[in-house]
Write an enzyme that holds these catalytic residues in place. Structure first.
Site, PDB file in Angstrom:
ATOM      1  N   GLU A  48       0.876  -1.164   0.000  1.00  0.00           N
ATOM      2  CA  GLU A  48       0.000   0.000   0.000  1.00  0.00           C
ATOM      3  C   GLU A  48       0.919   1.221   0.000  1.00  0.00           C
ATOM      4  O   GLU A  48       1.831   1.299   0.827  1.00  0.00           O
ATOM      5  CB  GLU A  48      -0.867  -0.015   1.261  1.00  0.00           C
ATOM      6  CG  GLU A  48      -1.902   1.074   1.234  1.00  0.00           C
ATOM      7  CD  GLU A  48      -2.847   1.058   2.436  1.00  0.00           C
ATOM      8  OE1 GLU A  48      -2.836   0.075   3.203  1.00  0.00           O
ATOM      9  OE2 GLU A  48      -3.583   2.045   2.579  1.00  0.00           O
ATOM     10  N   ARG A 274       4.988 -13.411   9.217  1.00  0.00           N
ATOM     11  CA  ARG A 274       5.660 -12.112   9.086  1.00  0.00           C
ATOM     12  C   ARG A 274       7.084 -12.223   9.594  1.00  0.00           C
ATOM     13  O   ARG A 274       7.365 -13.041  10.467  1.00  0.00           O
ATOM     14  CB  ARG A 274       4.978 -11.074   9.987  1.00  0.00           C
ATOM     15  CG  ARG A 274       3.650 -10.593   9.539  1.00  0.00           C
ATOM     16  CD  ARG A 274       3.099  -9.618  10.579  1.00  0.00           C
ATOM     17  NE  ARG A 274       3.691  -8.298  10.469  1.00  0.00           N
ATOM     18  CZ  ARG A 274       3.265  -7.375   9.619  1.00  0.00           C
ATOM     19  NH1 ARG A 274       2.257  -7.620   8.829  1.00  0.00           N
ATOM     20  NH2 ARG A 274       3.841  -6.186   9.575  1.00  0.00           N
ATOM     21  N   LYS A 284       4.440   0.040  10.021  1.00  0.00           N
ATOM     22  CA  LYS A 284       4.532   1.386   9.455  1.00  0.00           C
ATOM     23  C   LYS A 284       3.935   2.412  10.399  1.00  0.00           C
ATOM     24  O   LYS A 284       4.472   3.509  10.564  1.00  0.00           O
ATOM     25  CB  LYS A 284       3.769   1.429   8.120  1.00  0.00           C
ATOM     26  CG  LYS A 284       4.591   0.963   6.940  1.00  0.00           C
ATOM     27  CD  LYS A 284       3.839   1.170   5.639  1.00  0.00           C
ATOM     28  CE  LYS A 284       3.061  -0.080   5.267  1.00  0.00           C
ATOM     29  NZ  LYS A 284       2.518  -0.063   3.907  1.00  0.00           N
TER      30      LYS A 284
HETATM   31  P1  ATP Z   1       2.733  -2.611   8.020  1.00  0.00           P
HETATM   32  O1  ATP Z   1       2.100  -3.560   8.978  1.00  0.00           O
HETATM   33  O2  ATP Z   1       4.153  -2.292   8.281  1.00  0.00           O
HETATM   34  O3  ATP Z   1       1.903  -1.386   7.750  1.00  0.00           O
HETATM   35  P2  ATP Z   1       1.565  -3.745   5.776  1.00  0.00           P
HETATM   36  O4  ATP Z   1       1.281  -5.186   5.809  1.00  0.00           O
HETATM   37  O5  ATP Z   1       0.422  -2.881   6.047  1.00  0.00           O
HETATM   38  O6  ATP Z   1       2.798  -3.413   6.699  1.00  0.00           O
HETATM   39  P3  ATP Z   1       1.671  -3.479   2.994  1.00  0.00           P
HETATM   40  O7  ATP Z   1       2.228  -2.366   2.223  1.00  0.00           O
HETATM   41  O8  ATP Z   1       0.197  -3.681   2.975  1.00  0.00           O
HETATM   42  O9  ATP Z   1       2.207  -3.290   4.436  1.00  0.00           O
HETATM   43  O10 ATP Z   1       2.389  -4.838   2.673  1.00  0.00           O
HETATM   44  C1  ATP Z   1       2.770  -5.293   1.404  1.00  0.00           C
HETATM   45  C2  ATP Z   1       3.119  -6.746   1.497  1.00  0.00           C
HETATM   46  O11 ATP Z   1       4.219  -6.940   2.376  1.00  0.00           O
HETATM   47  C3  ATP Z   1       1.978  -7.573   2.046  1.00  0.00           C
HETATM   48  O12 ATP Z   1       1.813  -8.718   1.231  1.00  0.00           O
HETATM   49  C4  ATP Z   1       2.404  -7.928   3.421  1.00  0.00           C
HETATM   50  O13 ATP Z   1       1.868  -9.167   3.797  1.00  0.00           O
HETATM   51  C5  ATP Z   1       3.922  -7.942   3.318  1.00  0.00           C
HETATM   52  N1  ATP Z   1       4.536  -7.631   4.605  1.00  0.00           N
HETATM   53  C6  ATP Z   1       4.356  -6.520   5.347  1.00  0.00           C
HETATM   54  N2  ATP Z   1       5.046  -6.596   6.508  1.00  0.00           N
HETATM   55  C7  ATP Z   1       5.680  -7.791   6.502  1.00  0.00           C
HETATM   56  C8  ATP Z   1       6.551  -8.466   7.412  1.00  0.00           C
HETATM   57  N3  ATP Z   1       6.900  -7.938   8.586  1.00  0.00           N
HETATM   58  N4  ATP Z   1       7.027  -9.682   7.066  1.00  0.00           N
HETATM   59  C9  ATP Z   1       6.687 -10.236   5.883  1.00  0.00           C
HETATM   60  N5  ATP Z   1       5.880  -9.652   4.979  1.00  0.00           N
HETATM   61  C10 ATP Z   1       5.368  -8.454   5.273  1.00  0.00           C
HETATM   62 MG    MG Z   2      -1.370  -3.552   5.237  1.00  0.00          MG
END
Ligand code: ATP
Ligand code: MG
Length: 577
Positions: A48, A274, A284
């Protein structure tokens, strides 16, 4: 270390490492065998654009791109831009840049917003077949009726509207007739489902915010669940990989795709754990809080786990990729020791980084029997030192040496404690790549602080070896005083002192380490360091690896120290001392 820190590969990971596979790769392989997708493998990485990529994303990226490439398939970068309030084009650019730095080039770049029209058509289809309805209630009422685990949900009073009325209202939502929050479109599934996600989830909400790509074209925005699987299907994704928190969304992912007129086999979702690291936050939202509060300087502050911060700190992209491939993927959440990541960084830098000499806290050393010129100035001699003993091809460099040097304050003691073998009165040590010198005394200021150390050198020990074979117990580094450049170094410690930030009080910020950064000015470095450019990482002998700052080439960020703490942890675990 806390219980849930994983310091070594689990049994399943060890088995995976031995076979070079993991449960996701096994799935993909078995689909290839059974021809489920006609032999195609296609993945996507769907960030995102509401923040910067961090080390957790690196794990997902390595997996998504890795699997596609292993099967000659393609991996699409899809910006999941369905929340206009929090998203911005600047994040899109930053994500592209960071992805490229990490070493991956997307086969295509798409946006969920590319599919707004198709999603709208498909939503109308669901309305027409009686599987979606417009609900006139606000979000609080809808939440109240949702029930909970073991608590039945209540049907919305608008659930049984006629198809014609639903279609009319949905069209008017799309035309911008209604204010935000006044209506939503919901899937008509089952308010008694055990899976909360299936209790008539919201598909569209009304928003007036300006979208960074579609502007004011759309007054309605799809939810994550309504956009995600459909985006996968439109692109032709075969394997949709995401993190474990989406496990409950899988049934909804399948429900939507199962009720749409798709032309090819539906993609399917598989979840993996994760990435979490000790002493580190990878959310984030939480990272943003640190920035807003001023705990760190910005998204590229070298103490953060964002890719741009790690890059600025000198972490090589190859080390991140190696780390991600080593930890592999598993189905259970665990936290890796940050020392493990650092050991990959050190391994990469040990092989690649040029050796240099720098003195962080300088103390003057005078060699009293060093030759002087007619004007009484110490004669400069050039010593030949290897750039990297790990790699002969990196060659040698000429380092000025004379009777006036800078050494570390720590390398001299007027009264040496037991086992202190560095300089003290009467003691002989080796100056790295220089000579053996013997301390003859020191000058102190009025407060008892040493300001100058005096030594004599043995001219027969050039290079550091004595002809008579006598041994010294310590080798110290130095910088010739008249050619030295001034520099500043930033020394970093853990940003969070606790292994699991927030474990104690529930609030990670309570575990912030108040001394996570020390800026030391007045450091002295050898002249060749004036030629380093932004992003270069060098080893300062005996001190660690340091990265040249992007804006200020005399500022060096400590990437990582030289001591392998990971080896220590492993030794402790295997019962050694
Ligand atoms: P955050 O929790 O930091 O806001 P998010 O999941 O909201 O992260 P996105 O931009 O939606 O961030 O994530 C893009 C991709 O990265 C998704 O497929 C998500 O599952 C993966 N992702 C995010 N954080 C992790 C992590 N700590 N380990 C593995 N994959 C991750
Ligand atoms: Mg997300």
């Amino acid at each position: 270390m806390s219980e849930n820190i994983q310091d070594s590969p689990s049994e399943t990971q060890k088995a995976d490492l031995a076979t070079g596979t993991d449960f996701i790769r096994a799935l993909v392989e078995s689909d290839a065998q059974t021809d489920r997708f006609g032999g195609r493998v296609q993945t996507r990485f769907p960030p995102e654009p509401n923040g910067y990529l961090h080390i957790g994303h690196a794990k997902a990226i390595c997996l998504d791109f890795g699997i596609a490439h292993e099967h000659d398939g393609i991996c699409i970068l899809r910006f999941d831009d369905t929340n206009p309030e929090t998203e911005d084009e600047s994040y899109v650019d930053a994500i592209l840049e960071d992805l490229q730095w990490l070493g991956f080039v997307p086969d295509e770049v798409r946006h969920s917003s590319d599919y707004f029209e198709r999603l709208y058509e498909w939503a109308q289809h669901l309305v027409r077949v009686g599987l979606a309805y417009v609900d006139d209630q606000g979000s609080d009422e809808i939440a109240d009726q949702r029930g909970g685990f073991g608590k039945p949900g209540l049907n919305s009073p608008f659930r049984d509207r006629t198809m014609a009325e639903n279609l009319d209202l949905f069209h008017r939502m799309r035309d911008g007739e209604f204010p935000p929050g006044s209506r939503v479109l919901r899937a008509r599934i089952d308010m008694q489902s055990e899976n909360m996600q299936l209790r008539d989830p919201v598909m569209y909400r009304i928003r007036t915010a300006k979208h960074h790509r579609t502007g004011e074209e759309w007054p309605i925005y799809p939810t994550y669940d309504w956009a995600h699987g459909q985006g996968d299907a439109i692109e032709g994704v075969t394997h949709s990989l995401c993190t474990l928190e989406f496990s409950d969304n899988r049934a909804l992912y399948e429900w939507f795709l199962g009720h749409l007129p798709l032309e090819q086999p539906a993609p399917y979702q598989t979840e993996f754990a994760r990435l979490e690291l000790s002493h580190t936050l990878t959310s984030k939202r939480k990272l943003k809080q640190l920035i807003d509060r001023g705990d760190v300087d910005g998204w590229d502050d070298p103490r953060l786990p964002t890719l741009r911060a790690l890059r600025r700190r000198g972490y090589p992209a190859a080390a991140l990729r190696d780390f991600c491939s080593f930890i592999g993927v598993s189905r259970t959440n665990s936290r890796h020791a940050i020392e493990l990541l650092e050991s990959f960084v050190r391994a990469e830098l040990n092989a690649k980084a040029q050796r240099r000499m720098a003195v962080v806290r300088p103390l003057k050393l005078i060699i009293t029997n060093w030759p002087t010129d007619e004007e009484g100035r110490p004669v400069t001699e050039y010593r030949t030192l290897m750039n990297n003993p790990e790699n002969d091809a990196d060659g040698t460099r000429q380092v000025p040496f004379s009777g006036e040097l800078w050494i570390e304050q720590d390398d001299f003691r007027q009264e040496p404690p037991p086992k202190y073998f560095r300089l003290s009165p009467g003691r002989e040590v080796r100056l790295r790549g220089g000579y053996l010198v013997t301390c003859t005394g020191a000058i102190e200021d009025g407060d008892g602080k040493t300001t100058e150390v005096h030594c004599t050198y043995d001219p027969a020990t050039a290079g550091g070896a004595a002809a008579d074979g006598r041994k010294v117990k310590a080798t110290i580094h130095w910088v010739e005083a008249n050619h030295a450049l001034d520099a500043t170094v930033a020394l970093y410690e853990r940003l969070f002192s606790a292994d699991v930030p927030g474990e104690r009080t529930g609030e990670p910020l309570d575990d912030l380490n108040p001394s996570s950064r020390e800026i030391v000015t007045g450091c002295k470095v050898e002249p060749i360091l004036g030629e380093q450019v932004a992003g270069d990482v060098v080893q300062f002998e005996r001190l660690g690896y340091f990265a040249v700052d992007a804006e200020n080439e005399r500022l060096f960020h400590r990437t990582v120290g030289l001591r392998d703490e990971w080896a220590k942890i492993q030794k402790r675990q295997s019962g050694g001392s």
